[in-house]
Design a protein around this motif. Sequence first.
Motif, PDB file in Angstrom:
ATOM      1  N   SER A   1       0.763  -1.175  -0.100  1.00 30.24           N
ATOM      2  CA  SER A   1       0.009   0.072   0.020  1.00 30.24           C
ATOM      3  C   SER A   1       1.028   1.014   0.170  1.00 30.24           C
ATOM      4  O   SER A   1       0.900   1.912   0.794  1.00 30.24           O
ATOM      5  CB  SER A   1      -0.879  -0.040   1.059  1.00 30.24           C
ATOM      6  OG  SER A   1      -1.742  -1.191   1.265  1.00 30.24           O
TER       7      SER A   1
ATOM      8  N   TYR B   1       0.063   6.059   0.478  1.00 31.79           N
ATOM      9  CA  TYR B   1       0.079   6.768   1.542  1.00 31.79           C
ATOM     10  C   TYR B   1       1.269   6.416   2.538  1.00 31.79           C
ATOM     11  O   TYR B   1       2.018   5.473   2.335  1.00 31.79           O
ATOM     12  CB  TYR B   1      -1.256   6.337   2.520  1.00 31.79           C
ATOM     13  CG  TYR B   1      -1.563   5.040   2.811  1.00 31.79           C
ATOM     14  CD1 TYR B   1      -1.001   4.335   3.717  1.00 31.79           C
ATOM     15  CD2 TYR B   1      -2.492   4.661   1.962  1.00 31.79           C
ATOM     16  CE1 TYR B   1      -1.348   3.167   4.046  1.00 31.79           C
ATOM     17  CE2 TYR B   1      -2.886   3.188   2.377  1.00 31.79           C
ATOM     18  CZ  TYR B   1      -2.388   2.342   3.365  1.00 31.79           C
ATOM     19  OH  TYR B   1      -2.693   1.231   3.416  1.00 31.79           O
ATOM     20  N   GLU B   2       1.560   7.223   3.600  1.00 35.18           N
ATOM     21  CA  GLU B   2       2.911   7.304   4.176  1.00 35.18           C
ATOM     22  C   GLU B   2       2.924   5.801   5.127  1.00 35.18           C
ATOM     23  O   GLU B   2       4.233   5.207   4.913  1.00 35.18           O
ATOM     24  CB  GLU B   2       2.923   8.474   5.360  1.00 35.18           C
ATOM     25  CG  GLU B   2       4.304   8.418   6.111  1.00 35.18           C
ATOM     26  CD  GLU B   2       4.108   9.376   7.111  1.00 35.18           C
ATOM     27  OE1 GLU B   2       5.200   9.645   7.686  1.00 35.18           O
ATOM     28  OE2 GLU B   2       2.972   9.928   7.401  1.00 35.18           O
TER      29      GLU B   2
ATOM     30  N   ARG C   1       4.368   3.392   2.612  1.00 38.51           N
ATOM     31  CA  ARG C   1       5.616   3.742   1.942  1.00 38.51           C
ATOM     32  C   ARG C   1       6.852   3.508   2.773  1.00 38.51           C
ATOM     33  O   ARG C   1       7.567   2.913   2.619  1.00 38.51           O
ATOM     34  CB  ARG C   1       5.660   5.350   1.785  1.00 38.51           C
ATOM     35  CG  ARG C   1       4.808   5.742   0.485  1.00 38.51           C
ATOM     36  CD  ARG C   1       5.125   7.053  -0.236  1.00 38.51           C
ATOM     37  NE  ARG C   1       5.326   8.108   0.890  1.00 38.51           N
ATOM     38  CZ  ARG C   1       4.162   8.866   1.279  1.00 38.51           C
ATOM     39  NH1 ARG C   1       3.072   8.835   0.553  1.00 38.51           N
ATOM     40  NH2 ARG C   1       4.398   9.688   2.016  1.00 38.51           N
TER      41      ARG C   1
END
Length: 389
Positions: free
Chosen positions: A36, A39-40, A43
């Motif tokens: 995924s 988003y942060e 990441r």
Amino acid sequence: MNRKIYLDNAATTKVKKEVIEEMKSYFDEMYGNPSSGIYELGRRSKEAVENARKTVADFINADEKELYFTAGGSESDNWAIKGVAFANKDKGNHIITTKIEHHAVLHTCEYLEKFGFETTYLDVDEYGMIDLEQLKSSIKPETILISIMYANNEIGTIQPIEKIGEIAKEHNIIFHTDAVQALGAVRIDVKKQHIDLMSMSAHKLGGPKGIGGMYIRKGIKIDNLIHGGGQERGKRAGTEGVQNIVGFGKAVELASKNFEQYVSKLTETRNKLMEGIKNNIPDVVLNGHPTMRLPNNVNFSYQYVEGESILLLLDMDGIAASSGSACTSGSLDPSHVLLATGLDHGTAHGSIRFTISEETTDEDINFVIETMKNIIEKLRAISPLKKNM
């Protein structure tokens, strides 16, 4: 007695505090799925996985794109052998391995024989070392894979990996090595040693259980392990265990620091234990090569006694070790490794493996030597085997 001396590090190691600390935040703070990546949280998880991949790859002189995370050494062994065999069956059906491999290799080869593959099991000498000439003479036009372990998990013998790699390369044969015991204990260079595939496991060097790796040299033809997703570049589907991967990377990072000093200290402690046993206990046989062995491995057979009895008495004195006899697992047969080195059943049954760590002290070694001396004297005094000699 409160003394506890853990000398079974070949079975598993204690997870290092630094590894635990590194893993913690990936359970409840940076818990995102690496896939995924928009988003942060996703990441950051992806970044953590790739940082660990680079750390492990650098340690063995591989490209990070050649390193794949698995559930451990046994999975990696299975993948390497089955994956290569089925992907290259158009080229041949012959595999070469040894009689002293881990069962993850031996049983996989036996499984493949049901599908028309043929396996040659190389002999070893009294030290557990293969004969390179026998290896060469075993090669056929149909040979597609050579799988020989880097260092034996029971007796610690280190094989001439670079020479094996050269032979495999010369004959255009894929070379796989099970380096589960070797990673973090010897200097590995997959390029210099001509290794095509290599199995690894984190929990043998202070990392968590349930995570391992496989090096696959770029260009090697191998079937995918698990189908279903794009993880591990499509070769092994399934959401990555980020916390375990991070732990693996941290364990390797720690192993890479002061590596030569670490190995030197282990070797010194190992030699003290080996000499102490040889000098204080009669009628013992050193198993494995006297010098070409893992720096933490000490394996002796004690004649006229049973390994299981020794283990029980050691445990009563707070010492954890392992036996070359498989009797504790319900089998009456001794270790296939020890039998392959030429030991008779009786001598093989009396074997004990001590595997030390950097936490093993001189005081621990002295205590183990004295304890073993007393245990062997006690057991031999009541042994019917001794009386019959």
